[in-house]
Motif scaffolding. Structure first.
Motif, PDB file in Angstrom:
ATOM      1  N   HIS A   1      39.257 -49.313  26.146  1.00 23.83           N
ATOM      2  CA  HIS A   1      40.487 -50.020  26.132  1.00 23.83           C
ATOM      3  C   HIS A   1      41.616 -48.877  26.469  1.00 23.83           C
ATOM      4  O   HIS A   1      42.498 -48.902  27.293  1.00 23.83           O
ATOM      5  CB  HIS A   1      41.038 -50.791  25.060  1.00 23.83           C
ATOM      6  N   PHE A   2      41.477 -47.738  25.820  1.00 27.60           N
ATOM      7  CA  PHE A   2      42.344 -46.437  26.034  1.00 27.60           C
ATOM      8  C   PHE A   2      42.122 -46.194  27.420  1.00 27.60           C
ATOM      9  O   PHE A   2      43.092 -45.754  28.023  1.00 27.60           O
ATOM     10  CB  PHE A   2      42.130 -45.492  24.809  1.00 27.60           C
ATOM     11  N   ALA A   3      40.981 -45.755  27.797  1.00 22.97           N
ATOM     12  CA  ALA A   3      40.544 -45.340  29.081  1.00 22.97           C
ATOM     13  C   ALA A   3      41.041 -46.401  30.375  1.00 22.97           C
ATOM     14  O   ALA A   3      41.563 -45.708  31.358  1.00 22.97           O
ATOM     15  CB  ALA A   3      39.072 -45.181  29.459  1.00 22.97           C
ATOM     16  N   THR A   4      41.001 -47.521  30.085  1.00 20.89           N
ATOM     17  CA  THR A   4      41.648 -48.594  31.154  1.00 20.89           C
ATOM     18  C   THR A   4      43.023 -48.238  31.172  1.00 20.89           C
ATOM     19  O   THR A   4      43.486 -48.309  32.468  1.00 20.89           O
ATOM     20  CB  THR A   4      41.157 -50.037  30.716  1.00 20.89           C
ATOM     21  N   LEU A   5      43.769 -48.098  30.317  1.00 21.22           N
ATOM     22  CA  LEU A   5      45.128 -48.120  30.202  1.00 21.22           C
ATOM     23  C   LEU A   5      45.483 -46.658  30.687  1.00 21.22           C
ATOM     24  O   LEU A   5      46.582 -46.665  31.514  1.00 21.22           O
ATOM     25  CB  LEU A   5      45.891 -48.264  28.860  1.00 21.22           C
ATOM     26  N   MET A   6      44.895 -45.416  30.427  1.00 18.26           N
ATOM     27  CA  MET A   6      45.174 -44.477  31.075  1.00 18.26           C
ATOM     28  C   MET A   6      44.815 -44.231  32.436  1.00 18.26           C
ATOM     29  O   MET A   6      45.517 -43.266  33.148  1.00 18.26           O
ATOM     30  CB  MET A   6      44.453 -43.127  30.131  1.00 18.26           C
ATOM     31  N   ALA A   7      44.196 -45.105  32.850  1.00 19.86           N
ATOM     32  CA  ALA A   7      43.621 -44.952  34.319  1.00 19.86           C
ATOM     33  C   ALA A   7      44.734 -45.263  35.337  1.00 19.86           C
ATOM     34  O   ALA A   7      45.100 -44.817  36.345  1.00 19.86           O
ATOM     35  CB  ALA A   7      42.452 -46.108  34.815  1.00 19.86           C
ATOM     36  N   GLY A   8      46.021 -45.844  34.658  1.00 17.30           N
ATOM     37  CA  GLY A   8      47.325 -46.243  35.154  1.00 17.30           C
ATOM     38  C   GLY A   8      48.097 -44.894  35.333  1.00 17.30           C
ATOM     39  O   GLY A   8      49.155 -44.822  36.306  1.00 17.30           O
ATOM     40  N   LEU A   9      47.931 -44.097  34.632  1.00 17.30           N
ATOM     41  CA  LEU A   9      48.722 -42.606  34.762  1.00 17.30           C
ATOM     42  C   LEU A   9      48.372 -41.868  35.851  1.00 17.30           C
ATOM     43  O   LEU A   9      47.212 -41.477  36.196  1.00 17.30           O
ATOM     44  CB  LEU A   9      48.313 -41.666  33.473  1.00 17.30           C
ATOM     45  N   ASN A  10      49.339 -41.387  36.639  1.00 18.68           N
ATOM     46  CA  ASN A  10      49.327 -40.709  37.777  1.00 18.68           C
ATOM     47  C   ASN A  10      49.159 -39.052  37.649  1.00 18.68           C
ATOM     48  O   ASN A  10      49.870 -38.456  38.434  1.00 18.68           O
ATOM     49  CB  ASN A  10      50.607 -41.043  38.691  1.00 18.68           C
ATOM     50  N   LEU A  11      48.498 -38.809  36.711  1.00 19.39           N
ATOM     51  CA  LEU A  11      48.251 -37.438  36.067  1.00 19.39           C
ATOM     52  C   LEU A  11      46.774 -37.392  35.770  1.00 19.39           C
ATOM     53  O   LEU A  11      46.552 -38.159  34.984  1.00 19.39           O
ATOM     54  CB  LEU A  11      48.960 -36.958  35.123  1.00 19.39           C
ATOM     55  N   PRO A  12      45.935 -36.182  35.734  1.00 22.57           N
ATOM     56  CA  PRO A  12      44.937 -36.006  35.014  1.00 22.57           C
ATOM     57  C   PRO A  12      45.387 -35.640  33.600  1.00 22.57           C
ATOM     58  O   PRO A  12      46.318 -35.451  33.098  1.00 22.57           O
ATOM     59  CB  PRO A  12      44.238 -34.717  35.487  1.00 22.57           C
ATOM     60  N   TRP A  13      44.428 -35.882  32.423  1.00 25.57           N
ATOM     61  CA  TRP A  13      44.919 -35.910  31.349  1.00 25.57           C
ATOM     62  C   TRP A  13      43.505 -35.419  30.497  1.00 25.57           C
ATOM     63  O   TRP A  13      42.623 -35.422  30.828  1.00 25.57           O
ATOM     64  CB  TRP A  13      45.326 -37.425  30.556  1.00 25.57           C
ATOM     65  N   LEU A  14      43.961 -34.563  29.286  1.00 32.01           N
ATOM     66  CA  LEU A  14      42.738 -33.962  28.363  1.00 32.01           C
ATOM     67  C   LEU A  14      43.424 -34.552  27.022  1.00 32.01           C
ATOM     68  O   LEU A  14      44.532 -35.009  26.923  1.00 32.01           O
ATOM     69  CB  LEU A  14      42.950 -32.585  28.327  1.00 32.01           C
ATOM     70  N   ALA A  15      42.504 -34.258  26.111  1.00 34.71           N
ATOM     71  CA  ALA A  15      42.701 -35.145  24.537  1.00 34.71           C
ATOM     72  C   ALA A  15      42.154 -34.090  23.565  1.00 34.71           C
ATOM     73  O   ALA A  15      40.811 -33.465  24.116  1.00 34.71           O
ATOM     74  CB  ALA A  15      42.279 -36.332  24.625  1.00 34.71           C
ATOM     75  N   ILE A  16      42.567 -34.320  22.408  1.00 33.28           N
ATOM     76  CA  ILE A  16      41.847 -33.860  21.263  1.00 33.28           C
ATOM     77  C   ILE A  16      41.801 -34.935  20.162  1.00 33.28           C
ATOM     78  O   ILE A  16      42.966 -35.765  20.416  1.00 33.28           O
ATOM     79  CB  ILE A  16      42.476 -32.674  20.585  1.00 33.28           C
ATOM     80  N   PRO A  17      40.903 -35.011  19.319  1.00 31.19           N
ATOM     81  CA  PRO A  17      41.127 -36.219  18.262  1.00 31.19           C
ATOM     82  C   PRO A  17      41.959 -36.012  17.340  1.00 31.19           C
ATOM     83  O   PRO A  17      42.282 -34.949  16.884  1.00 31.19           O
ATOM     84  CB  PRO A  17      39.452 -36.157  18.003  1.00 31.19           C
ATOM     85  N   GLY A  18      42.296 -37.126  16.719  1.00 32.67           N
ATOM     86  CA  GLY A  18      43.173 -37.333  15.338  1.00 32.67           C
ATOM     87  C   GLY A  18      42.485 -37.811  14.410  1.00 32.67           C
ATOM     88  O   GLY A  18      41.097 -38.170  14.240  1.00 32.67           O
ATOM     89  N   ASN A  19      42.861 -38.024  13.224  1.00 29.50           N
ATOM     90  CA  ASN A  19      42.172 -38.558  11.841  1.00 29.50           C
ATOM     91  C   ASN A  19      41.948 -39.876  12.124  1.00 29.50           C
ATOM     92  O   ASN A  19      41.032 -40.436  11.524  1.00 29.50           O
ATOM     93  CB  ASN A  19      42.973 -38.421  10.770  1.00 29.50           C
TER      94      ASN A  19
END
Length: 271
Positions: free
Chosen positions: A66-84
């Protein structure tokens, strides 16, 4: 000049669900992405977004999808680190093809922006709310700092080391942050630490290290400084940070917290 957008604590759940049966985190992230996309033409030099943890609320494959589907709408590449709230293996599987995702171990990575570098550190201690770098994380930081020479550094983590004044949040921050700060203090160039976790915009100073916490895109944590106060969720407007390197009057990173939403204006000022 180069820069990035910091997004944090999106807490995505499965489609149709709410966080704590109250917070529509998916709609909140969608509004944040719409706001970013609408303003990108005003943000000179921004070339990516960095998500500083708690991408999901339970770390399930369905939530990452679901997160990936939502972020596909962002007009930028993205990177991430995990949280708790994330699960490292599920996150790695979901984003195995991402160039920033290591094949194994903690999700540490480095991105060079030219005038400065971002060193992103995985502080997830699975099964715990507080964070920890551990020997491997500190070793990665040591090697990354040594490789940068006198280049300015931004360290990105989910868990902060600065205290927020909210006792229950401060009890669950980065447990070995003192060892990290000691290393940052010794770096010969300017250093900054950016984090999430607290769901509020905050700035502090630890020695010569500027520490910043970005607001969540979804719900906030109630500001309650009283001893023994329980944590409470409040549906305040979400936000994100825009971080850009500016050369004048002196070179450095400037951060601007942007609220999510559409607001009246803009109109030219009148004399």
């Amino acid at each position: 000049m180069p820069g990035f957008i910091q997004i944090t604590d999106t807490h995505i759940v499965e489609p149709g669900a709410l966080v704590c049966e109250r917070s529509d985190s998916a709609s909140a992230l969608r509004r944040a992405i719409e706001t970013i996309n609408a303003k990108l033409s005003l943000f000179d030099g921004i070339d990516c977004a960095i998500v500083t943890g708690d991408l999901t609320d339970h770390g399930t494959p369905q939530e990452y999808a679901h997160f990936a589907t939502l972020m596909a709408g962002l007009n930028l590449p993205w990177l991430a680190i995990p949280g708790n709230h994330d699960q490292r293996d599920a996150m790695r599987t979901a984003f195995a093809d991402a160039p920033w995702m290591p094949a194994r171990g903690p999700v540490h990575w480095v991105r060079d922006f030219g005038p400065f570098v971002v060193i992103a550190l995985d502080t997830l201690l699975e099964g715990a709310h507080h964070g920890e770098l551990g020997p491997d994380g500190l070793a990665f930081l040591d090697a990354s700092l040594a490789a940068r020479g006198d280049q300015p550094v931004v360290v990105a983590t989910h868990h902060p080391w600065m205290h927020s004044g909210i006792p229950a949040m401060d009890a669950d921050n980065l447990r070995d942050g003192a060892a990290m700060i000691e290393r940052l203090q010794a770096h010969p160039a300017p250093v900054r630490m950016i984090s999430g976790h607290v769901h509020r915009a905050m700035t502090g100073q630890i020695g010569r290290v500027t520490c910043q916490i970005a607001p969540a895109t979804c719900h906030a944590v109630l500001t309650d400084h009283l001893p023994d106060a329980a944590l409470h969720l409040v549906l305040e407007p979400g936000g994100f940070s825009v971080c850009r390197w500016i050369d004048h009057p002196g070179p450095g990173l400037v951060s601007d917290v942007i609220p999510v939403g559409n607001f009246a204006g803009p109109w030219p000022f009148q004399d």
